[in-house]
Design a protein around this motif. Structure first.
Motif, mmCIF file in Angstrom:
data_model
loop_
_atom_site.group_PDB
_atom_site.id
_atom_site.type_symbol
_atom_site.label_atom_id
_atom_site.label_comp_id
_atom_site.label_asym_id
_atom_site.label_seq_id
_atom_site.Cartn_x
_atom_site.Cartn_y
_atom_site.Cartn_z
ATOM 1 N N ALA A 85 13.650 -5.102 -18.897
ATOM 2 C CA ALA A 85 12.901 -6.232 -18.343
ATOM 3 C C ALA A 85 12.082 -5.803 -17.121
ATOM 4 C CB ALA A 85 13.839 -7.385 -17.988
ATOM 5 N N ILE A 86 11.226 -4.816 -17.343
ATOM 6 C CA ILE A 86 10.375 -4.259 -16.280
ATOM 7 C C ILE A 86 8.920 -4.627 -16.574
ATOM 8 C CG2 ILE A 86 9.706 -2.200 -15.011
ATOM 9 C CD1 ILE A 86 12.725 -2.741 -14.928
ATOM 10 N N SER A 87 8.231 -5.189 -15.579
ATOM 11 C CA SER A 87 6.832 -5.578 -15.738
ATOM 12 C C SER A 87 5.987 -4.892 -14.668
ATOM 13 C CB SER A 87 6.692 -7.098 -15.622
ATOM 14 O OG SER A 87 5.340 -7.488 -15.749
ATOM 15 N N ILE A 88 5.019 -4.096 -15.112
ATOM 16 C CA ILE A 88 4.111 -3.374 -14.209
ATOM 17 C C ILE A 88 2.702 -3.860 -14.526
ATOM 18 C CG2 ILE A 88 3.386 -1.118 -13.355
ATOM 19 C CD1 ILE A 88 6.400 -1.497 -13.178
ATOM 20 N N HIS A 89 2.108 -4.659 -13.652
ATOM 21 C CA HIS A 89 0.799 -5.221 -13.995
ATOM 22 C C HIS A 89 -0.091 -5.420 -12.763
ATOM 23 C CE1 HIS A 89 1.686 -9.397 -12.565
ATOM 24 N NE2 HIS A 89 2.931 -9.113 -12.908
ATOM 25 N N ASP A 90 -1.377 -5.323 -12.996
ATOM 26 C CA ASP A 90 -2.406 -5.646 -11.993
ATOM 27 C C ASP A 90 -2.280 -4.810 -10.729
ATOM 28 O OD1 ASP A 90 -3.806 -7.964 -13.338
ATOM 29 O OD2 ASP A 90 -1.741 -8.707 -13.353
ATOM 30 N N ASN A 91 -1.904 -3.537 -10.889
ATOM 31 C CA ASN A 91 -1.886 -2.598 -9.779
ATOM 32 C C ASN A 91 -3.103 -1.677 -9.842
ATOM 33 O OD1 ASN A 91 1.034 -3.091 -8.740
ATOM 34 N ND2 ASN A 91 1.310 -2.745 -10.937
ATOM 35 N N VAL A 92 -3.353 -0.982 -8.756
ATOM 36 C CA VAL A 92 -4.423 0.007 -8.706
ATOM 37 C C VAL A 92 -3.797 1.398 -8.597
ATOM 38 C CG1 VAL A 92 -6.360 0.899 -7.352
ATOM 39 C CG2 VAL A 92 -6.069 -1.571 -7.637
ATOM 40 N N TYR A 93 -4.240 2.315 -9.474
ATOM 41 C CA TYR A 93 -3.764 3.695 -9.444
ATOM 42 C C TYR A 93 -4.929 4.641 -9.194
ATOM 43 C CZ TYR A 93 0.724 2.142 -11.341
ATOM 44 O OH TYR A 93 1.932 1.521 -11.512
ATOM 45 N N GLU A 94 -4.764 5.516 -8.219
ATOM 46 C CA GLU A 94 -5.744 6.570 -7.960
ATOM 47 C C GLU A 94 -4.989 7.832 -7.562
ATOM 48 O OE1 GLU A 94 -8.548 5.413 -4.969
ATOM 49 O OE2 GLU A 94 -9.124 3.553 -5.987
ATOM 50 N N ARG A 95 -5.553 8.976 -7.941
ATOM 51 C CA ARG A 95 -4.904 10.243 -7.606
ATOM 52 C C ARG A 95 -5.952 11.340 -7.574
ATOM 53 N NH1 ARG A 95 -0.819 11.626 -11.924
ATOM 54 N NH2 ARG A 95 0.535 10.142 -10.855
ATOM 55 N N ASP A 96 -5.781 12.293 -6.671
ATOM 56 C CA ASP A 96 -6.664 13.448 -6.659
ATOM 57 C C ASP A 96 -6.384 14.309 -7.887
ATOM 58 O OD1 ASP A 96 -7.714 12.632 -4.236
ATOM 59 O OD2 ASP A 96 -6.339 13.852 -3.048
ATOM 60 N N TYR B 283 0.868 -1.166 0.000
ATOM 61 C CA TYR B 283 0.000 0.000 0.000
ATOM 62 C C TYR B 283 0.909 1.222 0.000
ATOM 63 C CZ TYR B 283 -3.857 3.086 1.535
ATOM 64 O OH TYR B 283 -4.800 4.081 1.631
ATOM 65 N N ILE B 284 0.960 1.902 -1.143
ATOM 66 C CA ILE B 284 1.916 2.978 -1.372
ATOM 67 C C ILE B 284 1.102 4.251 -1.602
ATOM 68 C CG2 ILE B 284 3.844 3.725 -2.826
ATOM 69 C CD1 ILE B 284 4.020 0.658 -3.667
ATOM 70 N N HIS B 285 1.002 5.083 -0.594
ATOM 71 C CA HIS B 285 0.029 6.179 -0.689
ATOM 72 C C HIS B 285 0.536 7.480 -0.070
ATOM 73 C CE1 HIS B 285 -1.399 6.023 3.614
ATOM 74 N NE2 HIS B 285 -0.934 4.793 3.526
ATOM 75 N N ASP B 286 0.036 8.582 -0.607
ATOM 76 C CA ASP B 286 0.252 9.922 -0.049
ATOM 77 C C ASP B 286 1.729 10.247 0.127
ATOM 78 O OD1 ASP B 286 -2.618 10.829 0.597
ATOM 79 O OD2 ASP B 286 -2.531 8.867 1.559
ATOM 80 N N VAL C 222 6.381 -5.516 -10.732
ATOM 81 C CA VAL C 222 5.583 -4.722 -9.802
ATOM 82 C C VAL C 222 4.121 -5.085 -10.018
ATOM 83 C CG1 VAL C 222 4.992 -2.376 -9.071
ATOM 84 C CG2 VAL C 222 7.302 -2.870 -9.923
ATOM 85 N N PHE C 223 3.483 -5.674 -9.012
ATOM 86 C CA PHE C 223 2.124 -6.160 -9.227
ATOM 87 C C PHE C 223 1.317 -6.190 -7.930
ATOM 88 C CE2 PHE C 223 4.860 -9.751 -8.350
ATOM 89 C CZ PHE C 223 4.116 -10.637 -7.599
ATOM 90 N N ASN C 224 0.005 -6.062 -8.083
ATOM 91 C CA ASN C 224 -0.955 -6.148 -6.973
ATOM 92 C C ASN C 224 -0.679 -5.121 -5.870
ATOM 93 O OD1 ASN C 224 -2.151 -8.279 -8.299
ATOM 94 N ND2 ASN C 224 -1.243 -9.862 -7.017
ATOM 95 N N ASN C 225 -0.149 -3.964 -6.252
ATOM 96 C CA ASN C 225 0.037 -2.867 -5.307
ATOM 97 C C ASN C 225 -1.080 -1.844 -5.464
ATOM 98 O OD1 ASN C 225 2.961 -3.488 -4.347
ATOM 99 N ND2 ASN C 225 3.107 -3.519 -6.582
ATOM 100 N N ARG C 226 -1.279 -1.051 -4.427
ATOM 101 C CA ARG C 226 -2.198 0.083 -4.498
ATOM 102 C C ARG C 226 -1.383 1.370 -4.444
ATOM 103 N NH1 ARG C 226 -6.186 -0.214 0.218
ATOM 104 N NH2 ARG C 226 -4.478 -1.312 1.250
ATOM 105 N N PHE C 227 -1.405 2.123 -5.541
ATOM 106 C CA PHE C 227 -0.723 3.413 -5.628
ATOM 107 C C PHE C 227 -1.794 4.503 -5.520
ATOM 108 C CE2 PHE C 227 2.136 0.537 -7.930
ATOM 109 C CZ PHE C 227 3.363 0.868 -7.372
ATOM 110 N N ILE C 228 -1.889 5.100 -4.355
ATOM 111 C CA ILE C 228 -3.010 6.003 -4.058
ATOM 112 C C ILE C 228 -2.481 7.390 -3.664
ATOM 113 C CG2 ILE C 228 -5.118 6.315 -2.711
ATOM 114 C CD1 ILE C 228 -5.128 3.757 -4.390
#
Length: 404
Positions: free
Chosen positions: A298-309, A227-230, A262-268
């Protein structure tokens, strides 16, 4: 009678502080005299030290306090040494159940240790974020089989939880906040970073490969279920430090790294960069290390959630601020994923694309948006086209860590 009770209460409080003469010598003697296979028990209370505590050339040692905020080692008045606690040239070392505060330099540094576990440990600087704070909270470097579990890092002027030039790494169930970088994996091989919370830092999680280090290249780094937020804290790193170039508002930044998933993280609510993928060339710094590889591949970014104000990026140092303004002038919101677009020309196929196993693949992310900055072309042909990155790499293997 009341006065007597007040005096007794004050004496009890003072006894918990444990700042009596000889405490430095008593604890350092414990570290020196510990036999291989033993446990060094630390008492409950707050203990004040003027110099570093060190353990070296030991095997199968447990350094155990009575719990976070129950055993507190304070280095606020430190005049000798840099680290709070330093462990070097050891095997199978466990550090657990304690807090280290206000060291002049790094909180807990371990170097050349084969098998190091940090469990239920907090490192903090108690006067808030400022450049005079120590660089690193938890700082294993050139170690093998590293576990960081249930730990907290607060206020580091570089990285709160840092693992550098190491092999076989697990960072889990931990929190990092009010640091420049919350969690950083640097020039390290086979790392799993998962089930952590990184928030209110300048940058939440960094994966870097840097030049001029003993271990030249990292790889096989998995960052998932975090959970990577704020992470919008104003960058307070000292000038000249590489993390001083991290933009305020960065969720995750990958620089010059190879083999990162990088996967299944929440970037909020990371208001500038949800995830950034850049080469070292993007920094504009010279490279003197001839064996250094400055590109991210060789970078893979998948199945994450992105939200931003909605709204502008966080205020940033240097070129980032101008870059964000340029993007905004196009009428576009700043995308969640930023790529500098600098590729290794020696690794391109006949169609001008990176070889299939070295590609940057971005797919299946919620609210996915990206920009290729075309930094190598002077930002003249920035593109929001996601198709070139719609690909899939072979999933990386889990890190295998063998410690007691």
């Amino acid at each position: 009678m009341k006065l007597t009770l007040l005096i007794l209460t004050a004496m009890l409080v003072a006894s918990k502080v444990m700042a009596q003469p000889g405490i430095q010598k008593r604890y350092q003697t414990k570290f020196i005299m510990a036999e291989d296979g033993s446990t060094i028990e630390l008492d409950a209370g707050t203990f004040s030290f003027t110099g570093s505590l060190s353990l070296q050339d030991k095997k199968r040692i447990i350094i155990s306090g009575k719990g976070i905020d129950k055993t507190v080692l304070s280095f606020k008045g430190q005049t000798d040494g840099a680290e709070g606690l330093r462990v070097s040239n050891g095997e199978s070392i466990v550090i657990e159940n304690m807090t280290v505060q206000d060291s002049k330099g790094d909180g807990i540094k371990t170097m050349n240790v084969k098998g190091i576990t940090f469990r239920n440990v907090k490192v903090e600087w108690t006067e808030g974020p400022k450049p005079e704070n120590g660089g690193y909270g938890l700082y294993p470097v050139q170690c093998e089989n590293v576990i960081i579990d249930g730990c907290t890092a607060i206020g580091a002027s570089d990285a709160g939880i840092y693992v550098g030039q190491s092999r076989g790494i697990v960072v889990k169930n931990s929190k990092a906040y009010h640091n420049v970088a919350g969690i950083e994996i640097e020039n390290s091989l086979h790392a799993d970073v998962f089930d952590n919370e990184a928030y209110e830092n300048t940058g939440g999680i960094l994966v870097f490969d840097l030049p001029d280090l003993v271990q030249k290249r990292g790889g096989n780094v998995r960052v998932f279920n975090n959970y990577i937020h704020d992470n919008n804290l104003r960058n307070f790193a000292p000038e000249g430090n590489i993390v001083a170039s991290v933009a305020d508002g960065t969720g995750m930044l990958i620089m010059a790294a190879t083999g990162v998933e990088v996967f299944n993280n929440r970037f909020i609510r990371n208001q500038s960069v949800g995830t950034g993928i850049i080469s070292y060339l993007f920094t504009g710094l010279p490279i003197k290390d001839k064996s250094y590889y400055p590109f991210s591949t060789a970078i893979s970014i998948h199945d994450n959630v992105y939200e931003r104000d909605p709204g502008p990026a966080a205020i940033s140092r240097g070129s980032w601020d101008g870059l964000f303004k340029t993007i905004r002038q196009t009428g576009q919101q700043i995308p969640h994923i930023l790529l500098d677009g600098i590729s290794d020309s020696a690794k391109l196929d006949k169609d001008g694309k990176l070889q299939s196993d070295l590609r940057i693949c971005i797919q299946n992310n919620k609210d996915q948006s990206l920009i290729n900055l075309d930094a190598g072309g002077g930002f003249k042909n920035m593109s929001y086209d996601q198709k070139p990155f719609d690909c899939q790499l072979v999933p990386l293997k889990a890190s295998t860590v063998n410690v007691r």
